[in-house]
Design a protein around this motif. Structure first.
Motif, PDB file in Angstrom:
ATOM      1  N   ARG A 173      30.625  45.013  43.529  1.00 17.61           N
ATOM      2  CA  ARG A 173      29.960  43.847  42.911  1.00 17.61           C
ATOM      3  C   ARG A 173      30.823  43.270  41.780  1.00 17.61           C
ATOM      4  O   ARG A 173      30.976  42.045  41.664  1.00 17.61           O
ATOM      5  CB  ARG A 173      28.578  44.243  42.381  1.00 17.61           C
ATOM      6  CG  ARG A 173      27.546  44.498  43.466  1.00 17.61           C
ATOM      7  CD  ARG A 173      26.134  44.524  42.909  1.00 17.61           C
ATOM      8  NE  ARG A 173      25.909  45.655  42.028  1.00 17.61           N
ATOM      9  CZ  ARG A 173      25.495  46.848  42.440  1.00 17.61           C
ATOM     10  NH1 ARG A 173      25.278  47.062  43.740  1.00 17.61           N
ATOM     11  NH2 ARG A 173      25.296  47.820  41.582  1.00 17.61           N
ATOM     12  N   LEU A 174      31.398  44.142  40.969  1.00 18.22           N
ATOM     13  CA  LEU A 174      32.245  43.683  39.865  1.00 18.22           C
ATOM     14  C   LEU A 174      33.502  42.986  40.372  1.00 18.22           C
ATOM     15  O   LEU A 174      33.943  41.977  39.803  1.00 18.22           O
ATOM     16  CB  LEU A 174      32.628  44.863  38.973  1.00 18.22           C
ATOM     17  CG  LEU A 174      31.519  45.465  38.117  1.00 18.22           C
ATOM     18  CD1 LEU A 174      32.014  46.723  37.419  1.00 18.22           C
ATOM     19  CD2 LEU A 174      31.015  44.459  37.092  1.00 18.22           C
ATOM     20  N   LEU A 175      34.086  43.519  41.436  1.00 19.92           N
ATOM     21  CA  LEU A 175      35.280  42.889  42.018  1.00 19.92           C
ATOM     22  C   LEU A 175      34.960  41.468  42.462  1.00 19.92           C
ATOM     23  O   LEU A 175      35.764  40.545  42.266  1.00 19.92           O
ATOM     24  CB  LEU A 175      35.796  43.716  43.198  1.00 19.92           C
ATOM     25  CG  LEU A 175      36.402  45.084  42.875  1.00 19.92           C
ATOM     26  CD1 LEU A 175      36.709  45.837  44.165  1.00 19.92           C
ATOM     27  CD2 LEU A 175      37.668  44.944  42.033  1.00 19.92           C
ATOM     28  N   GLN A 199      36.463  38.282  40.527  1.00 26.16           N
ATOM     29  CA  GLN A 199      37.490  37.699  41.402  1.00 26.16           C
ATOM     30  C   GLN A 199      38.830  38.421  41.255  1.00 26.16           C
ATOM     31  O   GLN A 199      39.872  37.818  41.008  1.00 26.16           O
ATOM     32  CB  GLN A 199      37.628  36.202  41.101  1.00 26.16           C
ATOM     33  CG  GLN A 199      36.356  35.421  41.334  1.00 26.16           C
ATOM     34  CD  GLN A 199      36.491  33.940  41.045  1.00 26.16           C
ATOM     35  OE1 GLN A 199      37.429  33.497  40.382  1.00 26.16           O
ATOM     36  NE2 GLN A 199      35.554  33.153  41.541  1.00 26.16           N
ATOM     37  N   ALA A 200      38.775  39.725  41.397  1.00 33.93           N
ATOM     38  CA  ALA A 200      39.967  40.566  41.246  1.00 33.93           C
ATOM     39  C   ALA A 200      41.019  40.236  42.295  1.00 33.93           C
ATOM     40  O   ALA A 200      40.704  39.861  43.432  1.00 33.93           O
ATOM     41  CB  ALA A 200      39.572  42.030  41.353  1.00 33.93           C
ATOM     42  N   ASN A 247      39.238  39.181  50.336  1.00 32.78           N
ATOM     43  CA  ASN A 247      39.211  38.356  49.129  1.00 32.78           C
ATOM     44  C   ASN A 247      40.579  37.954  48.613  1.00 32.78           C
ATOM     45  O   ASN A 247      40.721  37.542  47.457  1.00 32.78           O
ATOM     46  CB  ASN A 247      38.438  39.100  48.037  1.00 32.78           C
ATOM     47  CG  ASN A 247      36.966  39.253  48.365  1.00 32.78           C
ATOM     48  OD1 ASN A 247      36.165  38.364  48.100  1.00 32.78           O
ATOM     49  ND2 ASN A 247      36.613  40.386  48.953  1.00 32.78           N
ATOM     50  N   GLY A 248      41.577  38.046  49.456  1.00 36.52           N
ATOM     51  CA  GLY A 248      42.902  37.579  49.085  1.00 36.52           C
ATOM     52  C   GLY A 248      43.551  38.374  47.966  1.00 36.52           C
ATOM     53  O   GLY A 248      44.314  37.835  47.166  1.00 36.52           O
ATOM     54  N   ALA A 249      43.246  39.670  47.883  1.00 36.48           N
ATOM     55  CA  ALA A 249      43.816  40.534  46.848  1.00 36.48           C
ATOM     56  C   ALA A 249      44.881  41.450  47.442  1.00 36.48           C
ATOM     57  O   ALA A 249      45.070  41.499  48.654  1.00 36.48           O
ATOM     58  CB  ALA A 249      42.706  41.361  46.195  1.00 36.48           C
ATOM     59  N   VAL A 275      46.700  44.114  36.125  1.00 40.35           N
ATOM     60  CA  VAL A 275      45.869  44.976  36.964  1.00 40.35           C
ATOM     61  C   VAL A 275      44.397  44.646  36.728  1.00 40.35           C
ATOM     62  O   VAL A 275      43.901  44.740  35.609  1.00 40.35           O
ATOM     63  CB  VAL A 275      46.122  46.467  36.655  1.00 40.35           C
ATOM     64  CG1 VAL A 275      45.228  47.346  37.525  1.00 40.35           C
ATOM     65  CG2 VAL A 275      47.587  46.819  36.862  1.00 40.35           C
ATOM     66  N   ASP A 276      43.715  44.272  37.798  1.00 36.17           N
ATOM     67  CA  ASP A 276      42.301  43.915  37.694  1.00 36.17           C
ATOM     68  C   ASP A 276      41.379  45.118  37.909  1.00 36.17           C
ATOM     69  O   ASP A 276      40.296  45.183  37.337  1.00 36.17           O
ATOM     70  CB  ASP A 276      41.953  42.837  38.713  1.00 36.17           C
ATOM     71  CG  ASP A 276      42.779  41.567  38.504  1.00 36.17           C
ATOM     72  OD1 ASP A 276      42.966  41.178  37.333  1.00 36.17           O
ATOM     73  OD2 ASP A 276      43.252  40.987  39.498  1.00 36.17           O
ATOM     74  N   PHE A 277      41.812  46.045  38.756  1.00 30.24           N
ATOM     75  CA  PHE A 277      41.016  47.246  39.033  1.00 30.24           C
ATOM     76  C   PHE A 277      41.945  48.450  39.127  1.00 30.24           C
ATOM     77  O   PHE A 277      42.881  48.462  39.926  1.00 30.24           O
ATOM     78  CB  PHE A 277      40.225  47.066  40.332  1.00 30.24           C
ATOM     79  CG  PHE A 277      39.503  48.309  40.816  1.00 30.24           C
ATOM     80  CD1 PHE A 277      38.880  49.168  39.926  1.00 30.24           C
ATOM     81  CD2 PHE A 277      39.439  48.602  42.168  1.00 30.24           C
ATOM     82  CE1 PHE A 277      38.220  50.308  40.364  1.00 30.24           C
ATOM     83  CE2 PHE A 277      38.778  49.728  42.627  1.00 30.24           C
ATOM     84  CZ  PHE A 277      38.166  50.588  41.716  1.00 30.24           C
ATOM     85  N   LEU A 278      41.682  49.441  38.302  1.00 33.02           N
ATOM     86  CA  LEU A 278      42.464  50.681  38.274  1.00 33.02           C
ATOM     87  C   LEU A 278      41.568  51.837  38.698  1.00 33.02           C
ATOM     88  O   LEU A 278      40.528  52.090  38.079  1.00 33.02           O
ATOM     89  CB  LEU A 278      43.006  50.927  36.859  1.00 33.02           C
ATOM     90  CG  LEU A 278      43.748  52.245  36.623  1.00 33.02           C
ATOM     91  CD1 LEU A 278      45.039  52.285  37.430  1.00 33.02           C
ATOM     92  CD2 LEU A 278      44.036  52.437  35.135  1.00 33.02           C
TER      93      LEU A 278
END
Length: 218
Positions: free
Chosen positions: A49-51, A55-56, A89-91, A137-140
């Protein structure tokens, strides 16, 4: 009388099935219902949900998913779960592990699930990788250095390693970055003991504290 017997027999057959169903921790509809994520379901669902909300675009995982989706109940299969999110999501996702066998298994799973264009699995010490990584870095997701429930020396080494990982990549994190640490609800404080203490002193807060610990900026 026969009706009662049939009812009791039916309940005896159904009860184990009902219990099994209630214990099934799925991520449906994002992942097929058959996959059981057990103690990681709540934290994984919140991260997904956070991602979406934030918009990570850049994901780093230390310690790769050696069993692919066969490991949803054991190691969580995060490489595939978050790799699938990245593809939708294009990540981009970077997963690093020092074990040749783990990297081989993970790369095969990534290819099998059609994620090779968005997920790169590196055979390297995570500290070396993080030291030279210079992108935002958006998510570690920290899940390297296997932990022990009984060996206190291994526990401490794993905790120190995770703290060192975070310090190396800390400057690439930003206000909306998400940090998830695996294997925390274990004897001795788990993998996150030292890094969580460090983060809480530096303007981070805990969103979920269970088997995994999820943190964001205050």
């Amino acid at each position: 009388m026969k009706t009662l017997i049939y009812i009791f027999l039916g309940l005896a057959i159904l009860t184990p099935l009902v219990i099994k169903f209630l214990q099934h921790r799925h991520l449906y509809p994002f992942m097929p219902f058959k996959y059981n994520f057990r103690r990681r379901r709540v934290t994984f669902a919140k991260v997904l949900r956070l991602l979406n909300e934030r918009q990570a675009k850049s994901i780093i995982e230390t310690g790769t998913s050696r069993k692919g989706l066969d490991g949803t109940k054991s190691d969580g299969a995060a490489t595939i779960v978050f790799g699938k999110w990245a593809k939708r999501n294009g990540a981009k996702m970077h997963s690093v592990d020092i074990s040749e066998d783990s990297v081989k298994g993970s790369r095969a799973a990534v290819e099998e699930n059609g994620l090779s264009d968005v997920v790169t699995v590196y055979l390297e010490d995570s500290l070396t990788f993080l030291e030279r990584f210079n992108e935002q870095v958006d998510f570690l997701y920290l899940d390297s250095y296997d932990y022990s429930k009984t060996d206190t020396e291994i526990q401490h080494k794993s905790q120190v390693h995770h703290l060192e990982e975070f310090k190396l990549i800390e400057n690439q994190l930003h206000q909306d970055s998400i940090v998830l640490i695996d294997d925390c609800g274990l004897p001795g404080g788990g993998k996150g003991k030292l890094v969580v203490e460090y983060m809480l002193e530096r303007n981070w807060k805990i969103l979920i504290d269970r088997y995994q610990i999820l943190l964001v900026r205050k």
